[in-house]
Design an enzyme around this catalytic site. Structure first.
Site, PDB file in Angstrom:
ATOM      1  CE  LYS A  53      -3.817  -2.451   1.988  1.00 16.27           C
ATOM      2  NZ  LYS A  53      -4.357  -3.123   3.154  1.00 16.27           N
ATOM      3  CD  GLN A  97      -3.779  -4.816   6.309  1.00 20.62           C
ATOM      4  OE1 GLN A  97      -3.665  -3.769   5.685  1.00 20.62           O
ATOM      5  NE2 GLN A  97      -4.130  -5.944   5.727  1.00 20.62           N
ATOM      6  CG  ASP A 120     -10.456  -1.217   3.509  1.00 20.78           C
ATOM      7  OD1 ASP A 120     -10.070  -1.451   2.346  1.00 20.78           O
ATOM      8  OD2 ASP A 120      -9.869  -1.624   4.523  1.00 20.78           O
TER       9      ASP A 120
END
Ligand code: NAP
Length: 280
Positions: A53, A97, A120
């Site tokens: 990322k 995460q 997300d």
């Protein structure tokens, strides 16, 4: 038939170049999109996803920061961190995460994220908007899959799409997105009877099951496009939910593992951060 390989790496590189132009426009207005990744614990797999990322963020010219916490951190401390991020005008996107340690509720943590910064696309607000067909931050793997299908020039209008897997992060949202493009979608899961019959007339097969080489070439209709979402490390070698060797003999196009859906997911995350920054 030997399938064309749909390279997620190549498609992602092209998209990142376009994204960089959008970032340049924002920077002229003194806005630098910033993504914050909340990382709890020291799982090796999580660390490597986070590294990818950061790499893509640099390519697109956006800022990124990883907030690392040890696995002993309490749920309330994490929730406080999310509140601070929500208040910070310099931060446009945040992701947590997963997985989180067992003593922290994933639902509570994700629901605490401001939907405007939920890059997300996991908050109930953004999932609801996706369901209703409203503009929203679409979750990254389904968004990446749609970009890959688009890169093949496939028009989904009237096509049959079979999705195997009904998870909240892949199967369900990608089914909705395909349906919004007028595909006829068949969603399969662990209770589906006669999976092969559900695959027989598929123009596009999307496999997100989490079982290595679950689908093989015998189950793929000749000429179908195959999107393999799974990722597994078998004796140090990566493979997907699809048996690539046999499936690529039947499909017209197929995504590889690695280098397929994975990079597209990260690319979609960067795009969502830019969209969040453009909306302020
Ligand atoms: P998940 O939450 O474990 O969901 C798996 C789905 O597969 C469930 O809906 C399950 O059905 C279904 N399933 C399990 N066994 C089945 C069977 N025998 N026949 C038909 N359906 C079956 O998985 P996920 O999060 O969607 O992830 C799937 C895979 O994609 C994993 O390998 C994951 O690591 C990978 N992944 C990759 C990326 C990426 O960026 N490359 C992103 C996300 C996920 P039930 O609902 O009935 O249990």
């Amino acid at each position: 038939m030997t399938a064309k390989i749909i390279s997620g790496r190549e498609v992602a590189e092209n998209i990142l170049q376009d994204l960089k132009k959008r970032v340049d426009i924002l920077k002229k207005k003194n806005i630098t999109p910033k993504l914050v990744v909340v990382l709890v614990g020291d799982m090796k797999a999580s660390a490597s996803y986070v590294a990818q990322k950061e790499k893509f963020a640099v390519k697109a010219g956006i800022d990124s920061e990883v907030l690392r916490f040890n696995s002993e951190i309490s749920e309330s401390e994490i929730l406080n961190q999310i509140d601070e991020i929500n208040k910070d005008d310099e931060i446009h996107g945040v992701i947590v995460q997963l997985p989180l340690p067992d003593h922290i509720s994933v639902t509570k943590v994700l629901n605490r994220i401001d939907p405007k910064k939920d890059v997300d696309g996991f908050t109930p607000t953004n999932v609801g908007k996706l369901f209703l067909g409203e503009e929203t931050l679409v979750s990254c793997t389904p968004k990446g899959i749609m970009s890959m299908l688009e890169s093949t020039g496939t028009d989904l209008n009237g096509k049959n799409v079979t999705v195997i897997g009904r998870s909240n992060i892949v199967g369900k949202p990608v089914s909705i997105l395909c349906q919004q493009q007028n595909a006829t979608v068949t969603m399969c899961h662990s209770r589906t009877k006669d999976l092969n019959a559900k695959l027989a007339d598929a123009d596009v097969v999307i496999v997100a099951v989490g079982v290595a080489k679950f689908i093989n070439g015998d189950q793929i209709p000749s000429g179908a496009i195959v999107i393999d979402v799974g990722i597994h490390n078998i004796d140090g070698k990566l493979c997907g939910d699809v048996d690539f060797e046999t499936a690529s003999e039947k499909a017209s196009a197929i995504t590889p593992v690695p280098g397929g859906v994975g990079p597209m997911t990260v690319c979609a995350l960067i795009e969502n951060t830019i969209i969040a920054a453009e909306r302020i």
